[in-house]
Design a protein around this motif. Structure first.
Motif, PDB file in Angstrom:
ATOM      1  N   LEU A 137       0.828  -1.204   0.000  1.00 22.74           N
ATOM      2  CA  LEU A 137       0.000   0.000   0.000  1.00 22.74           C
ATOM      3  C   LEU A 137       0.865   1.258   0.000  1.00 22.74           C
ATOM      4  O   LEU A 137       0.588   2.223  -0.716  1.00 22.74           O
ATOM      5  CB  LEU A 137      -0.935   0.000   1.215  1.00 22.74           C
ATOM      6  CG  LEU A 137      -2.126  -0.950   1.119  1.00 22.74           C
ATOM      7  CD1 LEU A 137      -2.787  -1.124   2.474  1.00 22.74           C
ATOM      8  CD2 LEU A 137      -3.136  -0.445   0.099  1.00 22.74           C
ATOM      9  N   ALA A 138       1.921   1.251   0.804  1.00 23.65           N
ATOM     10  CA  ALA A 138       2.804   2.424   0.873  1.00 23.65           C
ATOM     11  C   ALA A 138       3.483   2.694  -0.460  1.00 23.65           C
ATOM     12  O   ALA A 138       3.808   3.843  -0.782  1.00 23.65           O
ATOM     13  CB  ALA A 138       3.847   2.231   1.969  1.00 23.65           C
ATOM     14  N   VAL A 143       0.684   7.655  -3.059  1.00 23.01           N
ATOM     15  CA  VAL A 143       0.638   7.538  -1.600  1.00 23.01           C
ATOM     16  C   VAL A 143       1.694   8.424  -0.966  1.00 23.01           C
ATOM     17  O   VAL A 143       2.886   8.336  -1.279  1.00 23.01           O
ATOM     18  CB  VAL A 143       0.806   6.077  -1.152  1.00 23.01           C
ATOM     19  CG1 VAL A 143       0.998   5.988   0.364  1.00 23.01           C
ATOM     20  CG2 VAL A 143      -0.408   5.262  -1.580  1.00 23.01           C
ATOM     21  N   ALA A 144       1.245   9.301  -0.058  1.00 22.67           N
ATOM     22  CA  ALA A 144       2.140  10.200   0.667  1.00 22.67           C
ATOM     23  C   ALA A 144       2.530   9.625   2.010  1.00 22.67           C
ATOM     24  O   ALA A 144       3.640   9.865   2.506  1.00 22.67           O
ATOM     25  CB  ALA A 144       1.475  11.564   0.867  1.00 22.67           C
ATOM     26  N   HIS A 145       1.631   8.882   2.624  1.00 24.79           N
ATOM     27  CA  HIS A 145       1.878   8.237   3.914  1.00 24.79           C
ATOM     28  C   HIS A 145       0.704   7.320   4.229  1.00 24.79           C
ATOM     29  O   HIS A 145      -0.326   7.356   3.537  1.00 24.79           O
ATOM     30  CB  HIS A 145       2.062   9.255   5.043  1.00 24.79           C
ATOM     31  CG  HIS A 145       1.107  10.417   5.001  1.00 24.79           C
ATOM     32  ND1 HIS A 145      -0.261  10.274   5.025  1.00 24.79           N
ATOM     33  CD2 HIS A 145       1.328  11.747   4.921  1.00 24.79           C
ATOM     34  CE1 HIS A 145      -0.840  11.461   4.982  1.00 24.79           C
ATOM     35  NE2 HIS A 145       0.099  12.371   4.904  1.00 24.79           N
ATOM     36  N   VAL A 173       4.821   0.139  14.672  1.00 24.35           N
ATOM     37  CA  VAL A 173       6.156   0.023  14.068  1.00 24.35           C
ATOM     38  C   VAL A 173       6.046  -0.490  12.634  1.00 24.35           C
ATOM     39  O   VAL A 173       6.787  -0.052  11.750  1.00 24.35           O
ATOM     40  CB  VAL A 173       7.046  -0.906  14.916  1.00 24.35           C
ATOM     41  CG1 VAL A 173       8.346  -1.223  14.183  1.00 24.35           C
ATOM     42  CG2 VAL A 173       7.358  -0.257  16.261  1.00 24.35           C
ATOM     43  N   SER A 174       5.105  -1.398  12.373  1.00 30.05           N
ATOM     44  CA  SER A 174       4.975  -1.947  11.026  1.00 30.05           C
ATOM     45  C   SER A 174       4.647  -0.856  10.013  1.00 30.05           C
ATOM     46  O   SER A 174       5.122  -0.903   8.866  1.00 30.05           O
ATOM     47  CB  SER A 174       3.905  -3.041  10.993  1.00 30.05           C
ATOM     48  OG  SER A 174       2.597  -2.510  11.158  1.00 30.05           O
ATOM     49  N   LEU A 175       3.876   0.143  10.406  1.00 31.23           N
ATOM     50  CA  LEU A 175       3.564   1.237   9.496  1.00 31.23           C
ATOM     51  C   LEU A 175       4.781   2.122   9.251  1.00 31.23           C
ATOM     52  O   LEU A 175       5.006   2.586   8.127  1.00 31.23           O
ATOM     53  CB  LEU A 175       2.404   2.071  10.037  1.00 31.23           C
ATOM     54  CG  LEU A 175       1.015   1.679   9.497  1.00 31.23           C
ATOM     55  CD1 LEU A 175       0.663   0.258   9.916  1.00 31.23           C
ATOM     56  CD2 LEU A 175      -0.048   2.654   9.976  1.00 31.23           C
ATOM     57  N   VAL A 176       5.572   2.351  10.296  1.00 31.83           N
ATOM     58  CA  VAL A 176       6.802   3.130  10.131  1.00 31.83           C
ATOM     59  C   VAL A 176       7.735   2.430   9.154  1.00 31.83           C
ATOM     60  O   VAL A 176       8.312   3.052   8.250  1.00 31.83           O
ATOM     61  CB  VAL A 176       7.498   3.347  11.494  1.00 31.83           C
ATOM     62  CG1 VAL A 176       8.851   4.027  11.300  1.00 31.83           C
ATOM     63  CG2 VAL A 176       6.617   4.180  12.419  1.00 31.83           C
ATOM     64  N   LEU A 177       7.895   1.129   9.318  1.00 30.85           N
ATOM     65  CA  LEU A 177       8.765   0.356   8.428  1.00 30.85           C
ATOM     66  C   LEU A 177       8.263   0.392   6.986  1.00 30.85           C
ATOM     67  O   LEU A 177       9.048   0.577   6.047  1.00 30.85           O
ATOM     68  CB  LEU A 177       8.859  -1.088   8.912  1.00 30.85           C
ATOM     69  CG  LEU A 177       9.669  -1.332  10.191  1.00 30.85           C
ATOM     70  CD1 LEU A 177       9.446  -2.751  10.687  1.00 30.85           C
ATOM     71  CD2 LEU A 177      11.143  -1.083   9.944  1.00 30.85           C
ATOM     72  N   ALA A 178       6.959   0.215   6.805  1.00 34.02           N
ATOM     73  CA  ALA A 178       6.405   0.194   5.452  1.00 34.02           C
ATOM     74  C   ALA A 178       6.607   1.534   4.760  1.00 34.02           C
ATOM     75  O   ALA A 178       6.981   1.579   3.580  1.00 34.02           O
ATOM     76  CB  ALA A 178       4.917  -0.155   5.507  1.00 34.02           C
ATOM     77  N   ARG A 183       9.875   4.821   0.846  1.00 37.85           N
ATOM     78  CA  ARG A 183      10.405   6.180   0.697  1.00 37.85           C
ATOM     79  C   ARG A 183       9.291   7.223   0.614  1.00 37.85           C
ATOM     80  O   ARG A 183       9.347   8.178  -0.165  1.00 37.85           O
ATOM     81  CB  ARG A 183      11.300   6.290  -0.540  1.00 37.85           C
ATOM     82  CG  ARG A 183      12.511   5.367  -0.523  1.00 37.85           C
ATOM     83  CD  ARG A 183      13.485   5.767   0.571  1.00 37.85           C
ATOM     84  NE  ARG A 183      14.738   5.039   0.467  1.00 37.85           N
ATOM     85  CZ  ARG A 183      15.029   3.898   1.091  1.00 37.85           C
ATOM     86  NH1 ARG A 183      14.110   3.341   1.856  1.00 37.85           N
ATOM     87  NH2 ARG A 183      16.199   3.316   0.955  1.00 37.85           N
ATOM     88  N   VAL A 184       8.238   7.024   1.435  1.00 33.57           N
ATOM     89  CA  VAL A 184       7.194   8.036   1.557  1.00 33.57           C
ATOM     90  C   VAL A 184       7.278   8.623   2.964  1.00 33.57           C
ATOM     91  O   VAL A 184       8.138   8.238   3.764  1.00 33.57           O
ATOM     92  CB  VAL A 184       5.798   7.437   1.295  1.00 33.57           C
ATOM     93  CG1 VAL A 184       5.717   6.894  -0.134  1.00 33.57           C
ATOM     94  CG2 VAL A 184       5.443   6.346   2.297  1.00 33.57           C
ATOM     95  N   GLY A 185       6.413   9.567   3.279  1.00 31.93           N
ATOM     96  CA  GLY A 185       6.461  10.219   4.584  1.00 31.93           C
ATOM     97  C   GLY A 185       6.113   9.274   5.718  1.00 31.93           C
ATOM     98  O   GLY A 185       5.495   8.222   5.505  1.00 31.93           O
ATOM     99  N   PRO A 186       6.482   9.622   6.946  1.00 32.76           N
ATOM    100  CA  PRO A 186       6.125   8.793   8.097  1.00 32.76           C
ATOM    101  C   PRO A 186       4.613   8.680   8.233  1.00 32.76           C
ATOM    102  O   PRO A 186       3.875   9.574   7.795  1.00 32.76           O
ATOM    103  CB  PRO A 186       6.720   9.566   9.284  1.00 32.76           C
ATOM    104  CG  PRO A 186       7.730  10.485   8.702  1.00 32.76           C
ATOM    105  CD  PRO A 186       7.249  10.822   7.332  1.00 32.76           C
ATOM    106  N   PRO A 187       4.132   7.602   8.834  1.00 31.98           N
ATOM    107  CA  PRO A 187       2.680   7.456   9.000  1.00 31.98           C
ATOM    108  C   PRO A 187       2.116   8.538   9.915  1.00 31.98           C
ATOM    109  O   PRO A 187       2.824   9.088  10.766  1.00 31.98           O
ATOM    110  CB  PRO A 187       2.532   6.064   9.621  1.00 31.98           C
ATOM    111  CG  PRO A 187       3.849   5.792  10.272  1.00 31.98           C
ATOM    112  CD  PRO A 187       4.876   6.469   9.414  1.00 31.98           C
ATOM    113  N   VAL A 188       0.852   8.826   9.712  1.00 24.88           N
ATOM    114  CA  VAL A 188       0.141   9.765  10.588  1.00 24.88           C
ATOM    115  C   VAL A 188      -0.355   8.997  11.800  1.00 24.88           C
ATOM    116  O   VAL A 188      -0.967   7.928  11.661  1.00 24.88           O
ATOM    117  CB  VAL A 188      -1.041  10.412   9.845  1.00 24.88           C
ATOM    118  CG1 VAL A 188      -1.826  11.331  10.778  1.00 24.88           C
ATOM    119  CG2 VAL A 188      -0.532  11.199   8.640  1.00 24.88           C
TER     120      VAL A 188
END
Length: 283
Positions: A137-138, A143-145, A173-178, A183-188
């Motif tokens: 998805l990322a 996709v920005a985040h 953590v899984s969202l941060v890793l994805a 190479r998109v922005g950190p998750p919200v």
């Protein structure tokens, strides 16, 4: 980079009229959970009319959370406008969902003469399957985040988090890793539903920052100051980061790719990268 994303129901005209005055870095006009099923069409039109009146390039990012499925495609087609920064895709399950919205948005951009790709997408992961598909998805178009709909996830997983929310750590953590891998922005960061408990909000937001989050969704304007404080580097942090970057850059120019920090630890480009992010977050 936006630190706060304030949800505003699309079917509440008074709230929508004041949405950009609440102090959030970004607003999310909600066409999904905040709107009753029989009010969806009217809410969609209200959001489209409001967006059409906005001047593009304002200081506050404007996002719209669209519904899943065919209703969401109709939402997307209606709200694309010059002032729209992006769409949050509720209950996004797979890259195919993102691709479907990407196609609709691309057609509307072309019809309106907008720059191709100007409207970003942010999938909301609200099921176990969506979380497992987070890397794909990322990496999907526009996709920005990513974001997690933790209330739905808790219900599906039967999860009952303790006050420190440690049970949610693997998910977060899984969202941060994805996001980092794509190479998109950190998750919200997820919403905190008790807007009155600012102490709990501060502790939770501080923990999210330690994990790599740099923003959080809010359901009430009272949450914005706390979120901004946590995600804004202090003067001491900015001074330390600036000093480290300047020293390191000078050393590199002299042919020394590693320096010793003030605490006696070795500092290389990997360490300095974090300092550069701190400076970027400080504006």
């Amino acid at each position: 980079m936006a630190r706060s994303y304030l949800y505003v129901p699309a079917d509440r005209p008074a709230m929508l009229a004041r949405a950009l005055e609440r102090g959030a870095d970004a607003v999310i006009v909600d066409l999904e959970d905040a709107v009753a099923p029989d009010a969806k069409d009217a809410a969609r039109q209200a959001a489209a009319d409001w967006l059409a009146r906005l001047t593009p390039g304002g200081p506050t990012e404007v996002w719209v959370r669209v519904n899943p499925g065919p209703t969401g495609l109709a939402d997307a087609a209606a709200v694309v406008a010059p002032a729209l920064h992006g769409l949050c895709l509720a209950k996004c399950e797979s890259p195919a969902d993102v691709v479907a919205v990407d196609q609709v948005v691309g057609e509307r951009e072309a019809a309106l003469g907008l720059t191709p790709g100007s409207v970003a997408l942010s999938p909301l992961l609200e099921s176990a399957g969506a979380v497992l598909a987070a890397p794909a998805l990322a990496a999907s178009p526009r996709v920005a985040h990513l974001q997690a709909g933790e209330a739905d996830l808790r219900a599906e997983l039967g999860m009952e988090p303790s006050p420190d929310e440690r049970e949610l750590l693997p998910l977060r953590v899984s969202l941060v890793l994805a996001c980092a891998a794509a190479r998109v922005g950190p998750p919200v960061g997820p919403v905190s539903t008790d807007y009155r408990d600012t102490g709990a909000l501060r502790r939770s937001t501080t923990a999210l920052r330690a994990l790599g989050y740099r923003s959080r969704a809010c359901i009430h304007p009272a949450q914005i100051p706390v979120v901004h404080e946590v995600f804004t580097p202090s003067e001491a942090e900015l001074d330390a980061a600036s000093e480290l970057v300047n020293r390191f850059d000078a050393a590199v120019r002299d042919g020394h790719p590693v320096i010793v920090g003030a605490d006696g630890r070795m500092v290389d480009e990997a360490v300095v990268r974090a300092a550069r992010r701190t400076l970027a977050a400080g504006g």
